[in-house]
Design an enzyme around this catalytic site. Structure first.
Site, PDB file in Angstrom:
ATOM      1  N   TYR A  52      -6.421  -1.812  -5.676  1.00  0.00           N
ATOM      2  CA  TYR A  52      -7.311  -2.592  -4.820  1.00  0.00           C
ATOM      3  C   TYR A  52      -7.532  -1.850  -3.498  1.00  0.00           C
ATOM      4  O   TYR A  52      -6.601  -1.632  -2.728  1.00  0.00           O
ATOM      5  CB  TYR A  52      -6.743  -3.978  -4.544  1.00  0.00           C
ATOM      6  CG  TYR A  52      -6.662  -4.882  -5.761  1.00  0.00           C
ATOM      7  CD1 TYR A  52      -7.349  -4.575  -6.934  1.00  0.00           C
ATOM      8  CD2 TYR A  52      -5.914  -6.044  -5.736  1.00  0.00           C
ATOM      9  CE1 TYR A  52      -7.283  -5.404  -8.047  1.00  0.00           C
ATOM     10  CE2 TYR A  52      -5.842  -6.889  -6.838  1.00  0.00           C
ATOM     11  CZ  TYR A  52      -6.529  -6.563  -8.000  1.00  0.00           C
ATOM     12  OH  TYR A  52      -6.466  -7.384  -9.099  1.00  0.00           O
ATOM     13  N   VAL A 225     -21.157 -15.417  -9.593  1.00  0.00           N
ATOM     14  CA  VAL A 225     -20.512 -16.724  -9.657  1.00  0.00           C
ATOM     15  C   VAL A 225     -21.462 -17.732 -10.310  1.00  0.00           C
ATOM     16  O   VAL A 225     -22.683 -17.610 -10.202  1.00  0.00           O
ATOM     17  CB  VAL A 225     -20.092 -17.208  -8.258  1.00  0.00           C
ATOM     18  CG1 VAL A 225     -19.079 -16.253  -7.642  1.00  0.00           C
ATOM     19  CG2 VAL A 225     -21.300 -17.344  -7.339  1.00  0.00           C
TER      20      VAL A 225
END
Length: 305
Positions: A52, A225
């Site tokens: 990450y 989303v």
């Protein structure tokens, strides 16, 4: 915030976890506000990975809170290793080196949980056991798990591991329900009856392995989303309808839908917006009825047999 036991361990974790993948994009002040908001809301579980931000997310996390033992003792910190550029690597050498890097970046002496990040088809389980034993005996890692692995892959590892796996991190959202669909449509000659995961949901429940749901607001892999998305009008209407009755946001409702499952799945939410995080945490205070859960499931386009 309600708490759950992780696997068969002694870890008492918030049922909602904060995923720290995007923290690298925040300033120190912004990251501090997000982490402190999470802790104020009762979140004590923080999910990382060495990839990450190419490690910057872990560094930013530690710097934002001025990591020290008093803060560290109030957190459950998890990180992942095994993904390298262009391939996967579960070798003993890579696991040990990865953990040393993770600990340095997080400014901590130990991880509560280390996950193997996705499957490595070249895995040698004996090497994994050697690495895990060294990490456990040295106090660098207390518990272990995996991500995106099916039952036989877990069984293969656990055959050799002295420290059994307690977590499997899997993609799950209202619009990504493959592991649920197959169990509902058993013995049906339709696409939803295809078991692509080896009954991983039931397997983890049988073996007391905690499922962590990643990307709980995403549809597809990383296509966007589903909340407030014109591609899902029926689903959003249903979510908003029930959310209004419960007096919560649609983000809380999407998480409450996952929490309602008796498998005690722990969603990993990756928002970097403190206000949105507060809304999400409201999910821990509400409960969906069986009827409401199925109404949302059907509104996502799923048909019951």
């Amino acid at each position: 915030m309600k708490f759950i036991n992780i696997g068969k361990s002694d870890l008492s974790a918030s049922e909602i976890s904060l995923g720290c993948m995007r923290i690298a994009d925040l300033s120190k002040q912004e990251a501090a506000k997000l982490i402190n908001t999470a802790m104020d809301e009762g979140i004590n579980f923080f999910d990382h990975a060495d990839i990450y931000g190419s490690g910057k997310s872990e560094e930013c996390f530690a710097q934002a809170i001025d990591m020290n033992p008093s803060i560290r003792d109030n957190m459950i910190i998890q990180s992942k290793c095994g993904i390298r550029e262009g391939y996967f690597d579960f070798s003993k050498e890579h696991i040990l080196n990865s953990v040393d890097g993770i600990l340095k970046r997080l400014q901590t002496e130990y991880l509560d949980v280390l996950l193997l990040h996705r499957p490595d088809t070249l895995v040698e389980p004996e090497e994994v056991d050697e690495a895990f034993t060294i990490l456990r005996d040295s106090g660098k890692v207390r518990h272990f798990g995996v991500s995106n692995q099916n039952p036989m892959q877990i069984e293969l590892l656990n055959k050799y591991l002295n420290h059994k796996l307690i977590i499997n991190q899997l993609q799950l959202s209202i619009t990504n329900t493959g592991m649920i669909d197959a169990g509902i449509n058993v013995n049906m000659h339709i696409d939803r009856s295809i078991d692509r995961d080896g009954s991983i949901l039931d397997y983890c429940r049988l073996k007391d392995i905690t499922i962590q749901a990643w990307s709980p607001f995403q549809f597809g892999f990383f296509e966007g989303v589903f909340l407030n998305n014109d591609q899902f009008p029926e689903l959003n209407n249903k979510i908003n309808e029930i959310a209004e009755v419960k007096g919560v946001s649609n983000t809380a409702m999407a998480i409450a839908w996952i929490l309602r499952h008796p498998a005690r799945i722990q969603p990993v939410v990756g928002t970097t917006n403190p206000d949105r995080l507060k809304d999400i945490c409201e999910a821990s205070n509400i409960s969906l009825t069986r009827q409401e859960w199925y109404e949302i499931y059907r509104a996502a386009g799923n048909k019951l047999p």
